[in-house]
Design an enzyme around this catalytic site. Structure first.
Site, PDB file in Angstrom:
ATOM      1  N   GLU A 189       1.104  -1.123  -0.482  1.00  0.00           N
ATOM      2  CA  GLU A 189      -0.189   0.040  -0.550  1.00  0.00           C
ATOM      3  C   GLU A 189       0.863   1.276  -0.316  1.00  0.00           C
ATOM      4  O   GLU A 189       0.408   2.265  -0.798  1.00  0.00           O
ATOM      5  CB  GLU A 189      -0.907  -0.277   1.254  1.00  0.00           C
ATOM      6  CG  GLU A 189      -1.938  -1.241   1.308  1.00  0.00           C
ATOM      7  CD  GLU A 189      -2.732  -0.971   0.393  1.00  0.00           C
ATOM      8  OE1 GLU A 189      -3.002   0.472  -0.751  1.00  0.00           O
ATOM      9  OE2 GLU A 189      -4.307  -1.852   0.102  1.00  0.00           O
ATOM     10  N   GLU A 207     -18.739  -6.119  -3.929  1.00  0.00           N
ATOM     11  CA  GLU A 207     -17.243  -6.977  -4.234  1.00  0.00           C
ATOM     12  C   GLU A 207     -17.215  -8.175  -4.578  1.00  0.00           C
ATOM     13  O   GLU A 207     -15.601  -8.673  -5.169  1.00  0.00           O
ATOM     14  CB  GLU A 207     -17.203  -6.176  -2.769  1.00  0.00           C
ATOM     15  CG  GLU A 207     -15.447  -6.655  -1.770  1.00  0.00           C
ATOM     16  CD  GLU A 207     -14.331  -5.811  -2.193  1.00  0.00           C
ATOM     17  OE1 GLU A 207     -13.800  -5.691  -1.100  1.00  0.00           O
ATOM     18  OE2 GLU A 207     -14.577  -5.183  -4.032  1.00  0.00           O
ATOM     19  N   GLU A 235     -11.758   0.141 -11.104  1.00  0.00           N
ATOM     20  CA  GLU A 235     -11.079  -0.826 -12.219  1.00  0.00           C
ATOM     21  C   GLU A 235     -11.977  -1.037 -13.116  1.00  0.00           C
ATOM     22  O   GLU A 235     -12.217  -0.962 -14.246  1.00  0.00           O
ATOM     23  CB  GLU A 235     -10.618  -2.457 -11.558  1.00  0.00           C
ATOM     24  CG  GLU A 235      -9.857  -2.399 -10.462  1.00  0.00           C
ATOM     25  CD  GLU A 235      -9.637  -2.116  -9.521  1.00  0.00           C
ATOM     26  OE1 GLU A 235      -9.015  -1.626  -8.651  1.00  0.00           O
ATOM     27  OE2 GLU A 235     -11.018  -1.622  -9.222  1.00  0.00           O
ATOM     28  N   ASP A 292      -4.248 -10.262  -8.861  1.00  0.00           N
ATOM     29  CA  ASP A 292      -4.519  -8.576  -9.411  1.00  0.00           C
ATOM     30  C   ASP A 292      -4.022  -8.673  -9.997  1.00  0.00           C
ATOM     31  O   ASP A 292      -2.976  -8.516 -11.230  1.00  0.00           O
ATOM     32  CB  ASP A 292      -6.164  -8.149  -9.088  1.00  0.00           C
ATOM     33  CG  ASP A 292      -5.613  -7.148  -7.881  1.00  0.00           C
ATOM     34  OD1 ASP A 292      -4.497  -7.582  -7.054  1.00  0.00           O
ATOM     35  OD2 ASP A 292      -6.322  -6.534  -7.836  1.00  0.00           O
TER      36      ASP A 292
END
Length: 637
Positions: free
Chosen positions: A234, A572, A593, A476
């Site tokens: 992050e 989600e 996305e 991902d």
């Protein structure tokens, strides 16, 4: 989606029709797996798209035991109390939507969407500007220099994975330039410089007194010298990535954009909107209408109350206060610091020349120096036997003693873009070398038969701790960074080879029609299969566009958009077999996305030739529309 017909006079919106067939229970060939559950009383037998953007849902009620034959599986569900659907109308609808294909129709307006009007494009752009301004201003007025703002209570908060001051400001610096808000960008850079200097002073005064722990040998304090454990992943994508992208944009676009008078007032204090007040503390009580071109909305559009935020101190995990707000400093010392800071602000950037009022603010590379600082603090995470990094770092003391050796595929393999770029901008190769070694170490541990990866791995032993393999959570961005690293740094040619093998593994094993499932990395579909769509997967069609894989990209994104249209927002987690949200997955965390992939497909469909503004061109709007632009418009509204 098909290309729009610029000559089509009529607009066609996406439409869905429900055809109700009351006698579906009497079908002996039907099996339980053919049905999807919706609201417990109605089953959807099939969903077809006989024409672009026209969907037909064939539905029926649940069957009673008395309705089914011996060959059929019984369904114990109550019968609907009444039938509100006109059966003759349903039959007509069914024939109308299923009897012909798009090629059989002479009505071009049915098959194509019209060009998007320039007024609609401009309205959407203004909506996005307003949305960003509202969010940014609310943070600046009510939370800065805290990590983030709680939007409902309007109180400062912290992002638990990256407990750093000014996190939201750092993460949005590049967006300020994209929005052409050059004045607020310059002021934001100076706010970070001010905070960095104050935290260096605080560190040098308080850390020596505390005598706690063994800090880094070259430690001088500053914005990132805080005793906090942060996520390597992050912090890399939000802080290091935010600083590097903002630095590059500033180098390219900030020359002669802003005058020094727009950044500081005559006392050397950083301006806020049309105000001459200092940026510490920030409040809105005296503000009325604020300058929208500075990215500032009406004061009454933002929450007004401001509380001094809790910033971690360098020597303890309690509230950090600026020197002038701390009890341990004498008032005369505080007054000295204030006057010293005001004079320093005019000499930090060599932009003041005499009394010239048109002197421009000059970007001096300060953000790159911050990026190098945070990168150096994160580098210790890569010191493992495998080269695969730990997931957490303490910014003062290194990897925590009790840190788990288990890291996710995405967390350990989504670092090369930022670290390699940092190496190339600073000339220090250690950053990129460490991140690339981690990616290569992960790649060598794929399943050799299927070329798949698990979701979690032990960084010490190199053994997988989770064998589930897919393109969603915890995985991902690993796939995304392989191809993007090669595109940005083609001299690292092995990244292309790695990506091709990885992409083939996903295509051959995880793909179920237009969807992608989580499967066992060693046994594929013969092992555990999880048929759930996750919103994080929506990046994949956009990634496929980078390869020129437009057809599979469009088909998959169509499926994802079907979920969004079915629920109104993308959840989600969504089970695409039972056609319902997963337990706990019925939330929409504002992920980008889906629209990012939509944007890539839009650009790939229309191209960029003949326009400096791309899809936002006013002069060439009739040739700049795609069905994906309309899809994004529907999602935005």
């Amino acid at each position: 989606p098909e290309e729009p017909n610029s000559e089509s006079p009529k607009a066609t919106k996406r439409q869905s029709k429900v055809v109700y067939e009351d006698d579906c229970c009497k079908r002996s060939h039907r099996t339980m797996e053919e049905f999807f559950e919706q609201k417990e009383r109605i089953r959807i037998l099939s969903i077809t798209e006989p024409k672009p953007c026209r969907y037909v849902l064939l539905a029926c009620r649940y069957c009673l035991k008395s309705d089914v034959t011996d060959e059929e599986s019984p369904f114990n569900r109550p019968k609907l109390s009444s039938n509100a659907i006109d059966q003759s109308a349903a039959s007509i609808l069914l024939r109308t939507y299923l009897q012909s294909s798009p090629a059989d129709s002479d009505d071009d307006s049915f098959n194509h969407l019209p060009p998007m009007p320039p007024s609609q494009i401009e309205a959407n752009k203004q909506l996005l500007r307003d949305m960003f301004s509202h969010a940014f201003d609310s943070y600046i007025y009510n939370a800065f220099p805290a990590s983030e703002l709680h939007p409902i209570t309007c109180k400062p908060g912290e992002f638990h994975l990256v407990r750093l001051p000014a996190l939201t400001l750092i993460d949005t610096l590049d967006t300020l330039i994209i929005m052409r808000n050059f004045t607020e960008f310059a002021r934001s850079v100076e706010r970070l410089r001010f905070l960095d200097l104050e935290m260096k002073r605080e560190f040098n005064r308080t850390f020596t007194k505390s005598g706690k722990g063994k800090k880094r040998e070259d430690e001088v304090g500053g914005l990132f010298a805080v005793n906090q454990d942060v996520s390597l992943f992050e912090t890399t994508i939000r802080v290091l990535g935010g600083l590097l992208s903002a630095h590059q944009l500033a180098e390219a676009f900030m020359a002669d954009r802003v005058t020094v008078e727009e950044v500081w007032d005559s006392y050397g204090e950083i301006l806020l909107g049309n105000s001459t007040r200092s940026n510490y503390p920030i409040a809105t009580e005296s503000h009325t209408e604020l300058d929208r071109e500075d990215g500032l909305v009406n004061a009454d559009e933002t929450c007004r109350k401001f509380d001094v935020s809790d910033i971690p101190s360098p020597h303890k995990e309690s509230s950090f206060q600026l020197p002038c707000e701390s009890d341990e400093f004498h008032m005369e010392e505080c007054t000295y610091l204030q006057h010293q800071e005001k004079s320093n602000l005019k000499t930090i950037n060599s932009t003041f020349v005499g009394n010239e009022t048109t002197t421009h603010w000059i970007y001096d590379g300060f953000l790159l120096s911050l990026a190098q600082d945070i990168g150096s603090r994160l580098l210790c995470a890569f010191e493992t036997d495998t080269g695969i990094p730990y997931g957490t770092v303490n910014l003062l003391y290194g990897v925590p003693k009790d840190e788990t050796p288990v890291a996710s595929l995405a967390g350990a393999g989504t670092l090369t873009l930022e670290f390699e770029l940092l190496s190339r901008l600073t000339g220090e190769g250690s950053f990129g070398e460490a991140a690339k070694l981690a990616t290569r170490a992960l790649w060598t541990r794929r399943s050799l038969g299927l070329n798949l990866f698990g979701k979690h791995i032990n960084t010490k032993s190199g053994q997988w701790t989770e064998y589930l393999s897919g393109i969603g959570s915890n995985s991902d961005s690993f796939y995304e960074y392989l191809i993007k690293h090669y595109l940005l740094f083609p001299d690292d040619s092995d990244f292309w080879l790695m990506f091709v093998i990885v992409y083939s593994g996903v295509w051959e094993n995880n793909r179920l029609g237009d969807w992608y499932a989580d499967i066992d990395m060693n046994h594929g579909l013969d092992g555990h299969v999880r048929q759930v769509f996750e919103s994080l997967m929506a990046f994949y069609p956009g990634m496929q566009v980078l390869l020129g894989e437009l057809t599979p990209s469009a088909k998959t994104l169509n499926s994802f958009f079907l979920v969004r249209e079915f629920l109104g927002l993308l959840p989600e987690r969504f089970n695409f077999v039972h056609w319902k949200t997963e337990s706990g997955g019925d939330i929409h965390p504002l992920r980008p996305e889906l629209l990012e992939s939509c944007y890539f497909l839009h650009l790939a469909t229309i191209g960029l030739q003949g326009s400096d503004c791309g899809p936002c061109s006013k002069t060439d709007s009739n040739h700049r529309t795609s069905t994906w632009l309309w899809a994004a418009d529907f999602a935005l509204q």
